[in-house]
Design an enzyme around this catalytic site. Structure first.
Site, PDB file in Angstrom:
ATOM      1  N   LYS A 141      20.183 -56.482 -52.644  1.00 52.28           N
ATOM      2  CA  LYS A 141      19.204 -55.601 -53.103  1.00 52.28           C
ATOM      3  C   LYS A 141      19.470 -54.966 -54.395  1.00 52.28           C
ATOM      4  O   LYS A 141      18.718 -54.974 -55.326  1.00 52.28           O
ATOM      5  CB  LYS A 141      18.593 -54.920 -51.964  1.00 52.28           C
ATOM      6  CG  LYS A 141      18.126 -55.675 -50.868  1.00 52.28           C
ATOM      7  CD  LYS A 141      17.557 -54.692 -49.728  1.00 52.28           C
ATOM      8  CE  LYS A 141      18.533 -53.801 -48.912  1.00 52.28           C
ATOM      9  NZ  LYS A 141      19.563 -54.277 -48.284  1.00 52.28           N
TER      10      LYS A 141
ATOM     11  N   ARG B  88      12.642 -49.204 -43.868  1.00 55.74           N
ATOM     12  CA  ARG B  88      13.673 -49.704 -42.880  1.00 55.74           C
ATOM     13  C   ARG B  88      13.076 -49.746 -41.474  1.00 55.74           C
ATOM     14  O   ARG B  88      13.980 -50.511 -40.674  1.00 55.74           O
ATOM     15  CB  ARG B  88      14.972 -49.134 -43.046  1.00 55.74           C
ATOM     16  CG  ARG B  88      16.097 -49.722 -43.894  1.00 55.74           C
ATOM     17  CD  ARG B  88      17.479 -48.901 -43.781  1.00 55.74           C
ATOM     18  NE  ARG B  88      18.725 -49.541 -44.042  1.00 55.74           N
ATOM     19  CZ  ARG B  88      19.139 -49.651 -45.402  1.00 55.74           C
ATOM     20  NH1 ARG B  88      18.427 -49.208 -46.360  1.00 55.74           N
ATOM     21  NH2 ARG B  88      20.071 -50.086 -45.691  1.00 55.74           N
TER      22      ARG B  88
ATOM     23  N   ARG C  49      33.823 -55.534 -51.005  1.00 59.62           N
ATOM     24  CA  ARG C  49      32.991 -54.703 -52.271  1.00 59.62           C
ATOM     25  C   ARG C  49      33.660 -53.368 -52.587  1.00 59.62           C
ATOM     26  O   ARG C  49      34.092 -52.661 -51.733  1.00 59.62           O
ATOM     27  CB  ARG C  49      31.772 -54.540 -51.525  1.00 59.62           C
ATOM     28  CG  ARG C  49      30.635 -53.858 -52.739  1.00 59.62           C
ATOM     29  CD  ARG C  49      29.240 -54.095 -52.146  1.00 59.62           C
ATOM     30  NE  ARG C  49      28.881 -53.280 -51.099  1.00 59.62           N
ATOM     31  CZ  ARG C  49      27.539 -53.212 -50.795  1.00 59.62           C
ATOM     32  NH1 ARG C  49      26.595 -53.933 -51.416  1.00 59.62           N
ATOM     33  NH2 ARG C  49      27.099 -52.408 -49.670  1.00 59.62           N
TER      34      ARG C  49
ATOM     35  N   ARG D 160      32.666 -47.871 -50.571  1.00 56.85           N
ATOM     36  CA  ARG D 160      31.857 -47.210 -49.770  1.00 56.85           C
ATOM     37  C   ARG D 160      32.487 -46.891 -48.576  1.00 56.85           C
ATOM     38  O   ARG D 160      33.081 -47.867 -47.796  1.00 56.85           O
ATOM     39  CB  ARG D 160      30.522 -47.802 -49.627  1.00 56.85           C
ATOM     40  CG  ARG D 160      29.414 -47.277 -50.764  1.00 56.85           C
ATOM     41  CD  ARG D 160      28.199 -48.166 -50.454  1.00 56.85           C
ATOM     42  NE  ARG D 160      27.539 -48.387 -49.364  1.00 56.85           N
ATOM     43  CZ  ARG D 160      26.605 -48.952 -49.119  1.00 56.85           C
ATOM     44  NH1 ARG D 160      25.957 -49.469 -50.082  1.00 56.85           N
ATOM     45  NH2 ARG D 160      26.006 -49.045 -48.117  1.00 56.85           N
TER      46      ARG D 160
HETATM   47  P1  ADP Z   1      22.942 -51.382 -47.592  1.00 59.63           P
HETATM   48  O1  ADP Z   1      21.644 -52.194 -47.863  1.00 59.63           O
HETATM   49  O2  ADP Z   1      24.164 -52.179 -48.310  1.00 59.63           O
HETATM   50  O3  ADP Z   1      23.178 -51.133 -46.107  1.00 59.63           O
HETATM   51  P2  ADP Z   1      22.070 -48.752 -48.406  1.00 59.63           P
HETATM   52  O4  ADP Z   1      22.779 -47.972 -49.641  1.00 59.63           O
HETATM   53  O5  ADP Z   1      20.688 -49.272 -48.670  1.00 59.63           O
HETATM   54  O6  ADP Z   1      22.908 -49.977 -48.168  1.00 59.63           O
HETATM   55  O7  ADP Z   1      22.113 -47.832 -47.069  1.00 59.63           O
HETATM   56  C1  ADP Z   1      23.195 -47.353 -46.745  1.00 59.63           C
HETATM   57  C2  ADP Z   1      23.136 -46.300 -45.328  1.00 59.63           C
HETATM   58  O8  ADP Z   1      22.071 -45.421 -45.912  1.00 59.63           O
HETATM   59  C3  ADP Z   1      22.297 -47.058 -44.256  1.00 59.63           C
HETATM   60  O9  ADP Z   1      22.966 -47.509 -43.420  1.00 59.63           O
HETATM   61  C4  ADP Z   1      21.756 -46.066 -43.590  1.00 59.63           C
HETATM   62  O10 ADP Z   1      22.405 -44.998 -42.840  1.00 59.63           O
HETATM   63  C5  ADP Z   1      21.292 -45.000 -44.668  1.00 59.63           C
HETATM   64  N1  ADP Z   1      19.907 -45.263 -45.166  1.00 59.63           N
HETATM   65  C6  ADP Z   1      19.451 -46.059 -46.511  1.00 59.63           C
HETATM   66  N2  ADP Z   1      18.146 -46.151 -46.501  1.00 59.63           N
HETATM   67  C7  ADP Z   1      17.537 -45.743 -45.298  1.00 59.63           C
HETATM   68  C8  ADP Z   1      16.312 -45.745 -44.640  1.00 59.63           C
HETATM   69  N3  ADP Z   1      15.215 -46.113 -45.391  1.00 59.63           N
HETATM   70  N4  ADP Z   1      16.308 -45.309 -43.540  1.00 59.63           N
HETATM   71  C9  ADP Z   1      17.112 -44.908 -42.720  1.00 59.63           C
HETATM   72  N5  ADP Z   1      18.368 -44.715 -43.272  1.00 59.63           N
HETATM   73  C10 ADP Z   1      18.817 -45.429 -44.487  1.00 59.63           C
END
Ligand code: ADP
Ligand code: ZN
Length: 215
Positions: free
Chosen positions: A14, A88, A127, A161
């Site tokens: 994404k 999410r 990654r 990360r």
């Molecule tokens: P990825 O899609 O690779 O898991 P992100 O950078 O989108 O990585 O998200 C990393 C973390 O940030 C998630 O595992 C969660 O803990 C938090 N997070 C991100 N977006 C949301 C969301 N919309 N609702 C709740 N937690 C979120």
């Protein structure tokens, strides 16, 4: 101008595709993951709590992420918004619909990036990114040309990360299947769902997304 959601499990690509759209179409990327990682470096009490939840691979509360998105929707515009990693949960999806309605905006498409679980695990556990320019690398599929040096900007600040490890990934996948994957049915029922093959080459995925946007 179009507002779109990129939907898919962690590691689906994404963020990579969102960055392309920012470069090619002057769209504005709204990544709640990036916003939360920023909050983490702010050193506030809230930032610390958020960091712990993220490192375990769990979802942060709906209230926090909805608040973050609300701020951005009021402040920025451009060639449209790309929602990356948001919504999410069903509650977040409803909140987004309400926020867009309030500002007279529409949601044009929801693009599901399909990938299988084995591929996700392989992608995520290798990654790393450049802390200076954000370029994304992979131990096996896209190593840097010179060990420890970013190909793009020459920085040595390469990092992984905290949640890109096997344990946290297991939790992230479980969170995805329990709380986020129902959104696929939700947007399908609303007639807004489009799907692309997230396992294709990066450029091919980009083209598939471009086709949807240009329809
Ligand atoms: P990825 O899609 O690779 O898991 P992100 O950078 O989108 O990585 O998200 C990393 C973390 O940030 C998630 O595992 C969660 O803990 C938090 N997070 C991100 N977006 C949301 C969301 N919309 N609702 C709740 N937690 C979120
Ligand atoms: Zn760099």
């Amino acid at each position: 101008m179009a507002n779109i959601i990129l939907l898919g499990p962690p590691g689906a690509g994404k963020g990579t595709q969102a960055k392309r759209l920012v470069d090619e179409r002057a769209m504005v990327q709204l990544s709640t993951g990036d916003m939360l990682r920023e909050a983490k470096t702010s050193g506030t009490e809230m930032g610390k709590l958020v960091a712990e939840v993220m490192e375990r691979g769990q979802l942060v509360t709906d209230e926090i992420v909805i608040g973050l998105i609300e701020e951005k929707l009021a402040a920025e515009s451009g060639g449209g918004f790309i929602f990356d990693g948001f919504p999410r949960t069903l509650k977040q999806a409803d909140a987004l619909a309400a926020l867009l309605a309030r500002t007279g905006q529409t949601l044009d498409s929801v693009i599901e990036m399909q990938v299988d679980d084995a591929a996700l695990v392989a992608r995520i556990t290798g990654r790393f990114t450049c802390g200076a320019c954000g370029e994304v690398y992979h131990d096996v599929t896209r190593p840097t040309k010179v060990d420890g040096t970013c190909d793009v900007c020459g920085s040595h600040d390469l990092k992984r990360r905290a949640d890109d490890n096997a344990d946290a990934l297991k939790t992230r996948l479980m969170e995805y299947y329990k709380k986020t994957s129902p959104l696929i049915g939700y947007y399908y029922a609303k007639g807004q769902l489009e799907s692309v093959d997230g396992l294709a080459e990066m450029d091919a995925v980009g083209e598939a997304i471009a086709k949807i946007l240009d329809k």
